[in-house]
Scaffold this motif. Structure first.
Motif, mmCIF file in Angstrom:
data_model
loop_
_atom_site.group_PDB
_atom_site.id
_atom_site.type_symbol
_atom_site.label_atom_id
_atom_site.label_comp_id
_atom_site.label_asym_id
_atom_site.label_seq_id
_atom_site.Cartn_x
_atom_site.Cartn_y
_atom_site.Cartn_z
ATOM 1 N N VAL A 41 3.283 -23.673 -23.346
ATOM 2 C CA VAL A 41 2.449 -22.608 -22.779
ATOM 3 C C VAL A 41 3.083 -22.077 -21.497
ATOM 4 C CG1 VAL A 41 0.222 -22.123 -21.698
ATOM 5 C CG2 VAL A 41 0.315 -23.482 -23.787
ATOM 6 N N ARG A 42 3.547 -22.987 -20.654
ATOM 7 C CA ARG A 42 4.155 -22.592 -19.379
ATOM 8 C C ARG A 42 5.417 -21.760 -19.628
ATOM 9 N NH1 ARG A 42 7.160 -26.141 -15.627
ATOM 10 N NH2 ARG A 42 7.735 -24.736 -13.927
ATOM 11 N N ALA A 43 6.221 -22.197 -20.591
ATOM 12 C CA ALA A 43 7.459 -21.472 -20.882
ATOM 13 C C ALA A 43 7.155 -20.045 -21.329
ATOM 14 C CB ALA A 43 8.268 -22.209 -21.952
ATOM 15 N N VAL A 44 6.151 -19.893 -22.180
ATOM 16 C CA VAL A 44 5.795 -18.558 -22.684
ATOM 17 C C VAL A 44 5.319 -17.665 -21.534
ATOM 18 C CG1 VAL A 44 4.107 -17.330 -24.110
ATOM 19 C CG2 VAL A 44 5.369 -19.265 -25.047
ATOM 20 N N HIS A 45 4.486 -18.226 -20.663
ATOM 21 C CA HIS A 45 3.993 -17.428 -19.536
ATOM 22 C C HIS A 45 5.121 -17.027 -18.601
ATOM 23 C CE1 HIS A 45 -0.537 -18.645 -19.859
ATOM 24 N NE2 HIS A 45 -0.117 -17.922 -20.867
ATOM 25 N N LEU A 46 6.051 -17.943 -18.343
ATOM 26 C CA LEU A 46 7.181 -17.635 -17.471
ATOM 27 C C LEU A 46 8.026 -16.515 -18.075
ATOM 28 C CD1 LEU A 46 8.372 -21.171 -16.305
ATOM 29 C CD2 LEU A 46 7.484 -19.343 -14.851
ATOM 30 N N LEU A 47 8.223 -16.563 -19.383
ATOM 31 C CA LEU A 47 9.039 -15.541 -20.031
ATOM 32 C C LEU A 47 8.353 -14.182 -19.995
ATOM 33 C CD1 LEU A 47 10.543 -17.546 -22.993
ATOM 34 C CD2 LEU A 47 11.798 -16.387 -21.169
ATOM 35 N N ARG A 48 7.052 -14.172 -20.179
ATOM 36 C CA ARG A 48 6.333 -12.889 -20.093
ATOM 37 C C ARG A 48 6.502 -12.299 -18.707
ATOM 38 N NH1 ARG A 48 0.568 -14.502 -22.314
ATOM 39 N NH2 ARG A 48 1.051 -14.936 -24.497
ATOM 40 N N ASP A 49 6.383 -13.163 -17.723
ATOM 41 C CA ASP A 49 6.536 -12.749 -16.330
ATOM 42 C C ASP A 49 7.919 -12.181 -16.063
ATOM 43 O OD1 ASP A 49 4.783 -14.895 -13.956
ATOM 44 O OD2 ASP A 49 4.261 -13.003 -14.934
ATOM 45 N N ARG A 50 8.935 -12.935 -16.479
ATOM 46 C CA ARG A 50 10.289 -12.589 -16.078
ATOM 47 C C ARG A 50 10.880 -11.453 -16.895
ATOM 48 N NH1 ARG A 50 13.110 -18.470 -14.812
ATOM 49 N NH2 ARG A 50 11.374 -19.272 -13.588
ATOM 50 N N LEU A 51 10.452 -11.340 -18.145
ATOM 51 C CA LEU A 51 11.058 -10.323 -19.018
ATOM 52 C C LEU A 51 10.130 -9.133 -19.251
ATOM 53 C CD1 LEU A 51 12.729 -12.565 -21.762
ATOM 54 C CD2 LEU A 51 13.873 -11.299 -19.935
ATOM 55 N N GLY A 52 8.841 -9.328 -18.962
ATOM 56 C CA GLY A 52 7.896 -8.252 -19.277
ATOM 57 C C GLY A 52 7.796 -8.018 -20.762
ATOM 58 N N VAL A 53 7.993 -9.070 -21.544
ATOM 59 C CA VAL A 53 7.989 -8.968 -23.007
ATOM 60 C C VAL A 53 6.828 -9.799 -23.540
ATOM 61 C CG1 VAL A 53 9.282 -9.556 -25.096
ATOM 62 C CG2 VAL A 53 10.474 -8.596 -23.112
ATOM 63 N N ALA A 54 6.177 -9.305 -24.595
ATOM 64 C CA ALA A 54 4.972 -9.956 -25.134
ATOM 65 C C ALA A 54 5.310 -11.153 -26.018
ATOM 66 C CB ALA A 54 4.145 -8.933 -25.908
ATOM 67 N N VAL A 55 6.029 -12.127 -25.448
ATOM 68 C CA VAL A 55 6.331 -13.358 -26.184
ATOM 69 C C VAL A 55 5.023 -14.117 -26.417
ATOM 70 C CG1 VAL A 55 7.655 -15.499 -26.105
ATOM 71 C CG2 VAL A 55 8.501 -13.473 -24.904
ATOM 72 N N THR A 56 4.878 -14.693 -27.609
ATOM 73 C CA THR A 56 3.659 -15.450 -27.880
ATOM 74 C C THR A 56 3.952 -16.934 -28.032
ATOM 75 O OG1 THR A 56 3.756 -15.362 -30.296
ATOM 76 C CG2 THR A 56 2.761 -13.467 -29.167
ATOM 77 N N LEU A 57 2.910 -17.733 -27.861
ATOM 78 C CA LEU A 57 3.048 -19.172 -28.055
ATOM 79 C C LEU A 57 3.453 -19.457 -29.495
ATOM 80 C CD1 LEU A 57 2.778 -22.000 -26.889
ATOM 81 C CD2 LEU A 57 0.333 -21.915 -27.398
ATOM 82 N N ARG A 58 2.924 -18.686 -30.416
ATOM 83 C CA ARG A 58 3.277 -18.886 -31.818
ATOM 84 C C ARG A 58 4.775 -18.661 -32.048
ATOM 85 N NH1 ARG A 58 -0.594 -19.564 -35.720
ATOM 86 N NH2 ARG A 58 -2.129 -18.796 -34.240
ATOM 87 N N ASP A 59 5.354 -17.702 -31.316
ATOM 88 C CA ASP A 59 6.800 -17.475 -31.422
ATOM 89 C C ASP A 59 7.534 -18.774 -31.133
ATOM 90 O OD1 ASP A 59 6.731 -14.198 -29.798
ATOM 91 O OD2 ASP A 59 6.521 -14.749 -31.922
ATOM 92 N N LEU A 60 7.113 -19.467 -30.078
ATOM 93 C CA LEU A 60 7.796 -20.694 -29.681
ATOM 94 C C LEU A 60 7.498 -21.837 -30.657
ATOM 95 C CD1 LEU A 60 9.570 -22.286 -27.799
ATOM 96 C CD2 LEU A 60 7.681 -22.476 -26.190
ATOM 97 N N MET A 61 6.248 -21.948 -31.069
ATOM 98 C CA MET A 61 5.883 -23.034 -31.970
ATOM 99 C C MET A 61 6.581 -22.905 -33.328
ATOM 100 S SD MET A 61 3.745 -24.591 -29.971
ATOM 101 C CE MET A 61 2.805 -25.763 -30.932
ATOM 102 N N SER A 62 6.815 -21.663 -33.744
ATOM 103 C CA SER A 62 7.404 -21.438 -35.074
ATOM 104 C C SER A 62 8.924 -21.485 -35.073
ATOM 105 C CB SER A 62 6.988 -20.064 -35.619
ATOM 106 O OG SER A 62 5.628 -19.847 -35.432
ATOM 107 N N ALA A 63 9.507 -21.342 -33.893
ATOM 108 C CA ALA A 63 10.965 -21.300 -33.837
ATOM 109 C C ALA A 63 11.540 -22.698 -33.950
ATOM 110 C CB ALA A 63 11.414 -20.662 -32.521
ATOM 111 N N GLY A 64 12.483 -22.884 -34.834
ATOM 112 C CA GLY A 64 13.072 -24.209 -34.986
ATOM 113 C C GLY A 64 14.008 -24.549 -33.848
ATOM 114 N N THR A 65 14.819 -23.566 -33.446
ATOM 115 C CA THR A 65 15.845 -23.824 -32.446
ATOM 116 C C THR A 65 15.778 -22.804 -31.327
ATOM 117 O OG1 THR A 65 17.448 -22.362 -33.503
ATOM 118 C CG2 THR A 65 17.393 -24.652 -34.270
#
Lengths: 96, 256
Positions: A41-65
């Protein structure tokens, strides 16, 4: 954010920061590196902050690598969807 | 420069070491509450060393096992966890479980028999014989039950719809499995049982009700705390758990 933004670099820096590792390989998995849900959750929030991109938690949970996740982040960036604000108004929203 | 702390290690699908301590350490195997994950035990793992090493049980459907399906019944989950974690116990291991995790810890310990832990610490849960009745109100309406449990746990969920939805989905799945638990009276355990509850946990079952679950040593205590004694950012009763781990002796060792 421009086309030359080093998305992979920012993602790697966030993973390294959150997970407490020095480097991240393309084949590394977030959870295989010892990450757990609250860190995701923290990683996703940091990325939204730093990139201004709508990254979702599901993106991270579903990504293998890392490579899969960075590609997903880049895809979101290129689709142009802005990140929702991280800080939102508090208060009860009623039952759902 | 300080010595680097050993990084977390994922042993396999079932076992995660938040803070590895080396082969000499006793293992404290930790079972998460409904909706919980291995991160719950990160602070405890840091606080309980150096002679005790936390092994956090990785349940399907969350964290790195997000794509793995939770078994449909509590009995199937018990068997799967016993098979997965059994080989990782080491000598005189102790189980710690809170809420849903307490029942799972107890049943997995029973399933393992002589290969099982020396002791089970059961926190914040009704005794196994009382479980079905106790969870009826939660499992009758899983959606409302999940919201209520989330509030009881006192955990802060980020004010983010997607995250909240994922947390509630895991919680509902665990509640559904918990609702399939059937207590079958049988020989009581021989391992030691230590039952705990938080003094601020309203509606908690008195931990003394676990007394009949074992013929081995039994203790119970009410400690300062809420429903989850161990939580993300809160190491819980680390000193007590360390003492219990270092003092635990498997019953079958006495039989030799």
């Amino acid at each position: 954010m421009t086309a030359t933004t080093d998305i992979e670099g920012v993602v790697a820096a966030v993973w390294a920061d959150v997970l407490g590792v020095e480097r991240v390989a393309p084949t590394d998995g977030f959870f295989a590196l010892g990450g757990y849900s609250q860190q995701a959750v923290r990683a996703v929030h940091l990325l939204r902050d730093r990139l201004g991109v709508a990254v979702t938690l599901r993106d991270l949970m579903s990504a293998g690598t890392f490579a899969d996740f960075a590609a997903a982040v880049r895809a979101r960036a290129e689709s142009g969807a802005p990140a929702r604000p991280v800080v939102r108004l508090t208060g009860r929203r009623g039952t759902r | 420069m300080t010595t680097a702390v050993a990084r977390p290690v994922v042993l396999d699908d079932w076992s995660y070491l938040p803070r590895p301590r080396g082969p000499q350490a006793r293992r404290l195997v930790c079972f998460p509450h409904a909706g919980g994950d291995v991160g719950t035990f990160a602070e405890l793992a840091a606080a309980v060393g150096p002679d005790v090493e936390v092994l956090a049980v990785r349940l399907p459907g969350r964290g790195g096992r997000y794509s793995h399906a939770l078994p449909g019944t509590f009995a199937e989950l018990t068997s799967a966890v016993a098979a997965g974690v059994g080989p990782r116990l080491g000598r005189d291991a102790v189980f710690y479980g809170q809420s849903f995790g307490a029942l799972l810890a107890y049943e997995v310990a029973l399933a393992l028999g002589f290969r099982g832990p020396a002791a089970v610490v059961a926190a914040s849960a009704p005794a196994p014989a009382d479980w079905e009745r106790a969870v009826r109100s939660v499992s009758a309406d899983p959606e409302a039950g999940a919201e209520r449990l989330l509030a009881e746990c006192g955990l802060t969920v980020p004010d983010d719809d997607a995250v909240r939805a994922m947390v509630l989905a895991v919680l509902r799945a665990d509640i559904a499995v918990g609702a399939t638990y059937r207590h079958r009276p049988g020989p009581p355990a021989r391992f030691a049982v230590h039952a705990l509850a938080g003094d601020a946990d309203t509606g908690a079952s008195p931990p003394g009700t676990w007394a009949g679950t074992t013929t081995g040593p039994f203790t119970s205590a009410v400690l300062p705390g809420g429903h989850l004694l161990v939580a993300p950012g809160d190491p819980g009763p680390a000193d007590l758990l360390r003492t219990l781990c270092l003092g635990a002796r498997s019953d079958h060792h006495h039989d030799r």
